[in-house]
Enzyme design. Sequence first.
Site, PDB file in Angstrom:
ATOM      1  N   HIS A 144       8.532   6.032 -13.234  1.00  0.00           N
ATOM      2  CA  HIS A 144       7.310   5.290 -13.275  1.00  0.00           C
ATOM      3  C   HIS A 144       6.318   6.113 -14.141  1.00  0.00           C
ATOM      4  O   HIS A 144       6.790   7.100 -14.458  1.00  0.00           O
ATOM      5  CB  HIS A 144       6.868   4.547 -11.847  1.00  0.00           C
ATOM      6  CG  HIS A 144       7.130   4.428 -11.179  1.00  0.00           C
ATOM      7  ND1 HIS A 144       8.199   2.650 -11.080  1.00  0.00           N
ATOM      8  CD2 HIS A 144       8.348   4.181  -9.723  1.00  0.00           C
ATOM      9  CE1 HIS A 144       8.860   2.558 -10.841  1.00  0.00           C
ATOM     10  NE2 HIS A 144       8.530   2.415  -9.803  1.00  0.00           N
ATOM     11  N   LYS A 577      -2.726  -3.577  -4.273  1.00  0.00           N
ATOM     12  CA  LYS A 577      -2.853  -3.502  -5.629  1.00  0.00           C
ATOM     13  C   LYS A 577      -4.032  -5.199  -5.258  1.00  0.00           C
ATOM     14  O   LYS A 577      -5.145  -5.638  -5.545  1.00  0.00           O
ATOM     15  CB  LYS A 577      -2.458  -3.548  -6.727  1.00  0.00           C
ATOM     16  CG  LYS A 577      -3.286  -4.307  -8.151  1.00  0.00           C
ATOM     17  CD  LYS A 577      -2.106  -4.237  -9.098  1.00  0.00           C
ATOM     18  CE  LYS A 577      -1.040  -5.155  -9.138  1.00  0.00           C
ATOM     19  NZ  LYS A 577      -0.936  -6.216  -9.724  1.00  0.00           N
TER      20      LYS A 577
END
Length: 915
Positions: A144, A577
Amino acid sequence: MNQDKDLPLREDIRLLGRLLGDTVRDQRGESAFDLVERIRQLSVRFHRDDDTEARKALETTLDALSRDQTIDVVRAFSYFSHLANIAEDQHHIRRTRAHLIKGSAPRAGSLAHAIDHAFDNGADARDLQDFFGTAMVSPVLTAHPTEVQRKSILNCQNAIARLLDERDRMALTPEETEENDAALRRAVLTLWQTRMLRTAKLSVIDEVANGLSYYETTFLREVPRLYAKVEDTLQAHDVPTATNELPAFLRIGSWIGGDRDGNPFVTAEVLEKALSMQSRTALDFYLDEIWTLSSQLSLADRLVSSSDALHALADASGDHSLHRADEPYRRALAGIYGRLATSYEALLGTQPSRPAASRAEPYANAAALEADLDIIHASLENNGSAALARGRLRQLRRAVKVFGFHLAPIDLRQNSDVHERMVAELLQVADPSIDYLSMDEDARIDQLLKEIVTPRPLYSPHVAYGEETQKELAILFAARRAHERFGPAALPNYIISKTDGVSDMLEVALLLKEAGLLDPRAPSLAMNVIPLFETIGDLQAAGRAMDRLFSLPAYMALLGSRDMAQEVMLGYSDSNKDGGFLTSGWELYKAEVELVEVFARHGIRLRLFHGRGGSVGRGGGPSYEAILAQPGGAVQGQIRLTEQGEVIGAKYGNPEVGRRNLEVLVAATLQASLDKDAAPAPRPEYMEAMQRLSDLAFAAYRSLVYETPGFENYFWESTVITEIADLNIGSRPASRKKSTAIEDLRAIPWVFSWAQCRLMLPGWYGFGSAVEAFLAERPDDGLALLQEMAQGWSFFATTLSNMDMVLSKSDLGIASRYSRLVKDEALRAAIFPRICEEHAHTLKALLDITGQEELLAGNPLLRRSIHNRFPYLDPLNHVQVELLRRHRNGAEDERIRRGIHIAINGIAAGLRNSG
């Protein structure tokens, strides 16, 4: 007493700091050293005494740096962060060894402690035997865009760690101490002269190579050693295992090379290359170990007897040297080496670096190699050489059993939207009257079931499908070839991002049928179909979706070929998020509770795959506490969890630290599975209070992030997100789409950016105002209830503990400097004070509920770590702000960009779990 225990740590930090300072002086001159030392002293003075004059002097000094001075300062303090990490890791190893040498009671998180705890809570030997018979513990490495380390830097760090370890373990003579000092000095110099940043963006294959370095450094040797420890510990507790060997319950997984979600660079060719690279790593290791074993097992027939099976193996080896005629073990190993070398060539198309003396029949699979090694093991065991069977041979046999010829199972992952478009195209080409995209969920399920049970394929090699469909089908066909080449264990799982319904899972089942990985006639399924529930809404619908899926006889028939076990992945990052820290954690908890009930009702074994990141904002925090805080029944002897970003290096870059972290995962899974009271169901009033807190926190978080005009601009200007997107740290784009919308931004750079500016917003925002409103609604008993929850509910206690860690790493003074990067003064004035106010409310709420007088009062180890490292971290933040200002004001200088990126690296290293 604690100070005495930490003395070696302080001495190591001083030693490495002195060597780094000497290196700066030698390489950059006395003036550069004096500047770095002045900044260090000012920062230490400010942290130690909260000296505002020192902070002012520090900011003035840093703001006045020239570009060349800035690079020197950034490099010096970034490298210090890395050196401090090495010293801390070595101290953890030192303290663990001291604990074991002293013979103290087993520590929490150790295997021995987990087994003792199981027995103390009513488990017996049969319970442990059953647990290990069906257990699965699998950390999964992912690539990532927060992994900022270069492999070359990791190699330098490992060299320094080995030299520190040598000083600890050995009583060195004065001459040896001098040699060690010189070697350390050379290692630090090498680190200083090694480029910290990449000059080109990583490709997926580069990421595969980086991931493989952890197998070479840690996993191939430490995983077998851990198995040996588990087996020996069970034996000491009179827990029988088949031939004293456990099934391969601990496996290291990977997403690198198979995760296509938002990464257009993962193709069929990349997948096949990744599989080959993994296989080469495993086979090279086996060949080296067999070669070494051959030199060690020089047992002669005239001195020790051996089995008939061993002699048959030796006679079939093709080794007819007169010098080894009476050494059957060597000859047998020569034959094994020859067969494995031929297997290497058959699988990889090239010869190993040390070819065999003669060609031999290749092994059909890893099990055949295991069988030959078992013959050697049995002969040693039964002929007076059992001690020899417990050394290198034991480790090699376990490595082959765990890693096979494929090394690590690679998960395939793709977004459900892609599958939907593929299926629509396949159906429409086969029958133009079918408009799949216009169907509702019920109609889609009916259509998919009809196709799944039909042997007739939809795909035709004579049709020119769209580019996306062709690319995705190529990956599925490559997966089928991988099953034939390396076995099903090489690619066991298919994960569906953005799952929100049953049709998402059936679409993948249909696509697997088209690739020959689902046989409707048996019926059988060659890969696990795994939904990933990510957003708050998806988590809330997860139980209903799985309940409906299990009501379909056709799917249940397929599940029969997977031992009636179903894996479900839960997304921590995107739910955070989407809804904020508190609501994300709560909805994940509730989803698990509902899934446990649904699976039990249908008689299906549940395996949860936790998509955790390194930071609390992405579900991180100590793995041991997190596993024990799972709701009852959620850990049924099996668990998978992602290891992401720079946390992979922190956990597994050092072999001994890596083995300890793996042991913690095994111990926590064992304890959570066997201790029926580990996570008792919370009282109804706890659940009600938590739901109310979640609702209030959700509203506060959404109000700031998604409903405040201009917040998107504030985020992009007050953090390093733009520069992170430009940094050569990963093959995957920072956003799923070409936009700056927070909805499209990947959760990983979202969290990483907030960590860099020391706000850590995703790990705490909304909690303070939620508690304040809750107490206003319940002024008489609200605080007492929350305090009771903190004491009596592990989920809530872990939530508070993680928030405690995040708040301890935040710094509003530093964050305020980043806020001044926002050009719109009105926007800044509308948002930053609001964040500060929420921070104050959150801090007060946390301390009131826990009864602590200060942050980390219950975690002295982390508090000391922060005390040691943050005076060296803060200057990086101050310099980064100044560099960002110059860069965004149009300064065209590569040194500025490089300085920003080095600071990103150093801050990430200093925080350790920022992404």
